[in-house]
Design a protein around this motif. Structure first.
Motif, PDB file in Angstrom:
ATOM      1  N   ARG A  32      38.610  49.108  44.076  1.00  0.00           N
ATOM      2  CA  ARG A  32      39.190  47.781  44.312  1.00  0.00           C
ATOM      3  C   ARG A  32      38.087  46.760  44.579  1.00  0.00           C
ATOM      4  N   ASN A  97      42.862  50.507  36.087  1.00  0.00           N
ATOM      5  CA  ASN A  97      44.006  49.930  36.777  1.00  0.00           C
ATOM      6  C   ASN A  97      43.593  48.903  37.829  1.00  0.00           C
ATOM      7  N   ALA A  98      42.514  49.199  38.561  1.00  0.00           N
ATOM      8  CA  ALA A  98      42.048  48.265  39.586  1.00  0.00           C
ATOM      9  C   ALA A  98      41.567  46.962  38.955  1.00  0.00           C
ATOM     10  N   ARG A 100      42.369  45.757  35.919  1.00  0.00           N
ATOM     11  CA  ARG A 100      43.510  45.057  35.319  1.00  0.00           C
ATOM     12  C   ARG A 100      44.275  44.267  36.371  1.00  0.00           C
ATOM     13  N   SER A 101      44.530  44.893  37.518  1.00  0.00           N
ATOM     14  CA  SER A 101      45.258  44.224  38.591  1.00  0.00           C
ATOM     15  C   SER A 101      44.492  43.021  39.123  1.00  0.00           C
ATOM     16  N   GLU A 102      43.180  43.183  39.300  1.00  0.00           N
ATOM     17  CA  GLU A 102      42.358  42.086  39.810  1.00  0.00           C
ATOM     18  C   GLU A 102      42.337  40.912  38.837  1.00  0.00           C
ATOM     19  N   LEU A 104      44.650  40.144  36.545  1.00  0.00           N
ATOM     20  CA  LEU A 104      45.967  39.507  36.519  1.00  0.00           C
ATOM     21  C   LEU A 104      46.179  38.644  37.759  1.00  0.00           C
ATOM     22  N   ALA A 105      45.652  39.096  38.908  1.00  0.00           N
ATOM     23  CA  ALA A 105      45.766  38.316  40.133  1.00  0.00           C
ATOM     24  C   ALA A 105      45.019  36.988  40.021  1.00  0.00           C
TER      25      ALA A 105
END
Length: 319
Positions: A32, A97-98, A100-102, A104-105
């Motif tokens: 993360r 996944n980490a 991609r999430s960051e 998108l945020a």
């Protein structure tokens, strides 16, 4: 899907152990933080291809599979090449996944992919005759004898036991390079060559796994030159390269030429297994890409380093 933007700076980023942690739970938390640093680079207009270490991960997998075989003899042993593939999958999964999430945020819709990557090696590489990469748990003398009878190498640690050692041959070709190139040109952030890639030997067009590991900084250099990247970014545990590291007279090095790097290698300035592979990777990359730039720094400093405010820059001419 995003298309490739020719104005973006193409770079390969090599992640060290600190970016991933040493256990499954630690890795989940560490990626993360790593994702934030990678997203910072993407916001700085970088087109990234990411590779990573896998020493603790492959050792954990190898240890688990060896223990499974010991407790349940009906299970077949798992070769190193398969352990390498497993580590690529689960490390790539967490980073993918980490990140991609960051992204998108931050309002960035940028696909992230992981490529299971094989790398050919020479079966006659000198490394196979003098293996030195330590993996797995400490073994008893009896267990070590079993490994030796299998044809494997072990190293004794007085008072602790024995550990298995494997070869670290030089990489020759990245088997999936065209797939990686296609995805990067389509605008994707790609995670590839994890842990140096799965070492394979080509025999009459058949790829056979080798009992070895590949130095991840060496494959990062090859990946960067194969993809015609302008930069190779090597992230490590220190903020920059030092001359006389760890001594009273240690001196930070903000910039050097490839020739100066070779001289410092010859002087024994860099410790094997830590900074030396990174400097060797920098020189190797610059031999293939003389117009390129190598940046060595820590993850916490990389955002400043790409702006010239931190880290060590290595170029062909030192400018």
């Amino acid at each position: 899907m995003n298309s490739y933007n020719a104005d973006k700076k193409k770079a390969v980023v090599s992640l060290g152990h600190d970016a991933l942690g040493y256990t499954t739970e630690a890795q989940h938390d560490a990626v993360r933080v790593t994702a934030k640093a990678l997203a910072d680079l993407i916001e700085e207009n970088y087109q990234l291809t990411i590779t990573h270490s896998n020493g603790p991960q492959i050792s954990m997998i190898h240890k688990a599979m060896t223990e499974l075989r010991r407790v349940h003899p009906d299970y077949t042993p798992v070769p190193m090449c398969v352990c390498s593939a497993m580590s690529q999958g689960y490390v790539g999964y967490d980073i993918q996944n980490a990140l991609r999430s960051e992204l998108l945020a931050r309002g960035i819709s940028n696909p992230v992919s992981t490529i299971l990557t094989q790398v050919t090696v020479d079966p006659y590489d000198d490394a196979f005759y003098e293996p030195d990469k330590v993996i797995g748990r400490y073994m008893t003398g009896e267990e070590a004898d079993v490994e030796i009878k299998k044809g494997n190498y072990v190293k004794e640690y007085p008072g602790k036991g024995f550990r298995r050692v494997v070869a670290a041959p030089r990489p020759i070709d990245i088997v999936e390079i065209e797939a990686i190139r296609t995805l990067t040109e389509a605008g994707q952030t790609v995670i590839a060559c994890g842990g140096g890639g799965i070492p394979v030997i080509e025999q009459q067009h058949v790829l056979k796994g080798a009992s070895a590991v590949i130095e991840k900084d060496a494959i990062a250099a090859k990946l960067a030159s194969d993809l015609d990247c302008q930069e190779l970014i090597l992230l490590t545990g220190v903020d920059q390269v030092y001359k006389n590291f760890g001594k009273e007279n240690q001196t930070p090095v903000s910039a050097m030429s490839a020739a100066e790097a070779r001289i410092m290698i010859a002087e024994g300035q860099f410790e094997a297994g830590t900074m030396l592979p990174k400097i060797e990777a920098a020189v190797s990359y610059l031999e293939k890409a003389p117009g390129g730039r190598v940046l060595i720094t820590s993850m916490r400093k990389v955002k400043d380093a790409v702006k010239g405010k931190a880290g060590t820059v290595i170029t062909a001419d030192g400018q």
